[in-house]
Design an enzyme around this catalytic site. Structure first.
Site, PDB file in Angstrom:
ATOM      1  CG  HIS A 145      -6.012   0.089   5.011  1.00  0.00           C
ATOM      2  ND1 HIS A 145      -4.804  -0.541   5.154  1.00  0.00           N
ATOM      3  CD2 HIS A 145      -6.726  -0.224   6.121  1.00  0.00           C
ATOM      4  CE1 HIS A 145      -4.770  -1.198   6.311  1.00  0.00           C
ATOM      5  NE2 HIS A 145      -5.934  -1.014   6.910  1.00  0.00           N
ATOM      6  CD  GLU A 149      -2.792  -1.133   2.503  1.00  0.00           C
ATOM      7  OE1 GLU A 149      -2.687  -0.168   3.303  1.00  0.00           O
ATOM      8  OE2 GLU A 149      -3.615  -2.062   2.665  1.00  0.00           O
TER       9      GLU A 149
END
Length: 412
Positions: free
Chosen positions: A295, A272
């Site tokens: 997220h 990420e």
């Protein structure tokens, strides 16, 4: 002899550092409790930045991107606690923190409802194939039909991991009309009419929607790989709002392209971006009937507020009372408030004879013990002693000389 009435460490000298845009309620809570030396920053800090600034910090609050390493802890002689304003503590070297007597808190349950609501929302959107219809509408295509569009009522939701979030999903799903199945490696009592499955394979074969709520451990690494996904019911949906490491993205893409799965909702990824606005790539981009979110399962105003209040309160209670409930390093003690007494906090290696040495020391100094509390784990012990207001001011220095002492301080 002295009659000390103030805190052993005045609050205006206690430095609090909050990073990564921790919700303002945390700063407000600190200031409400007379902690006036609070610094806040919106970004995560690198190890180099921490090493430059950590030496005079007593409390630090982080989210998921700032790493508290052993090296950082070694350069933080005044640090008493780390507050992780998030669910996990993976960003902290817990072993090093424990050896240093640094208490580590987090907020594992404050965003439970937020994650559970997103699971339900994505379940409905994917079973109605809304992502595809939304995309077509933006392109000017009027895709008005009922093809492959289903109600969730009467469908089977399979929940893998029946902890706080999984069980909350279970309650909401049943209220929406789902038949809920769940699987957990530990025995868990069902919520409502949920059915516990004896095996993961049985759950996968029967579920119209499978949602993952497991931690990141070696045993969950790529638990949803090509073989596992192939056992899912044809036309079913996979949701992952837990940890990025539990789904093999390449295998998921294959299953979506072959139409073995009809859709997926993914909120977490193996890799990420470090911060908001950075370029993000995944092999699941531009696939039909796939919801990709950055997220944000627990990222609601309510959840962030609750996390800010929860973790800051734990840090405040540690400083004010010595309470360590929720700690991942120092053994957890829930301590009563004590009037007309001093409170001595002593963290030490878990070795035989430490408590008896402390008691003998207090006896030799003619100090009366009003209350004594002890909790240990495999590595360290935490003893709290409430003693008479009248005490020898040399007690702190004497306590620091007790064998196997890690750190000690006096309250009130």
């Amino acid at each position: 002899m002295t009659n000390q009435t103030d805190l052993s460490y005045p609050k205006d000298n206690i430095k609090v550092l909050l990073l990564e845009g921790v919700h303002p309620t945390a700063e407000e809570n600190f200031k409400k409790h007379d902690f006036i030396n609070v610094e806040t920053y919106s970004e995560a800090w690198s190890e180099e930045q921490l090493l430059e600034r950590i030496a005079d910090v007593h409390l630090i609050g982080i989210r998921s991107k700032t790493n508290i390493t052993k090296k950082v802890l070694e350069h933080a002689p005044k640090l008493k606690a780390v507050g992780c304003f998030c669910i996990g503590t993976n960003q902290v070297d817990l072993e090093a923190a424990m050896q240093a007597g640094v208490t580590v808190f987090n907020s594992p349950y404050s965003n439970t409802r937020s994650v559970a609501e997103l699971v339900i929302a994505e379940s409905i959107m994917l079973k109605r194939r809304i992502p595809l219809r939304d995309k077509k509408a933006h392109e000017g295509v009027w895709l008005k039909d009922a093809k492959e569009s289903y109600e969730v009522r009467g469908k089977k939701m399979g929940i893998i991991g029946y902890g706080h979030i999984g069980s909350q999903v279970s309650v909401l799903a049943e209220n929406m009309g789902f038949n809920v199945l769940y699987y957990d490696i530990e025995p868990k009592l069902p919520m409502g009419n949920a059915t516990r499955m004896d095996s993961l394979d049985d759950l996968l074969a029967q579920s119209d929607i499978v949602t993952l709520h497991v931690p990141a451990t070696p045993s969950t690494q790529n638990m949803m790989d090509r073989e596992t996904i192939s056992k899912m019911k044809k036309g079913s949906v996979l949701l992952n709002l837990s940890r990025g490491s539990v789904v093999d993205i390449a295998a998921l893409k294959e299953a979506l392209q072959s139409e073995h799965l009809s859709g997926a909702g993914i909120d977490v990824y193996p890799e990420e971006p470090e911060s908001k606005g950075e370029k993000f790539n995944t092999d699941l981009q531009n696939l039909p009937n796939v919801i990709l979110t950055p997220h944000i399962g627990g990222s609601t105003i309510e959840a962030q507020y609750n996390i800010g209040m929860d973790v800051s309160s734990k840090l405040i209670n540690l400083i004010d009372e010595g309470t360590t409930v929720g700690s991942h390093t120092v053994p957890p003690l829930n301590l009563p408030k004590q009037k007309d007494a001093h409170r001595i906090l002593h963290i030490h290696e878990n070795k035989p004879g430490v408590l008896s040495e402390i008691n003998q020391l207090l006896s030799d100094m003619d100090i009366n013990i009003l209350g004594q509390y002890l909790k240990t784990n495999e590595h360290i012990g935490y003893v709290v002693l409430d003693v008479d207001k009248q005490y020898d001011e040399e007690i702190l220095e004497a306590m620091q000389k007790v064998k196997h002492t890690i750190r000690t301080r006096i309250l009130y």
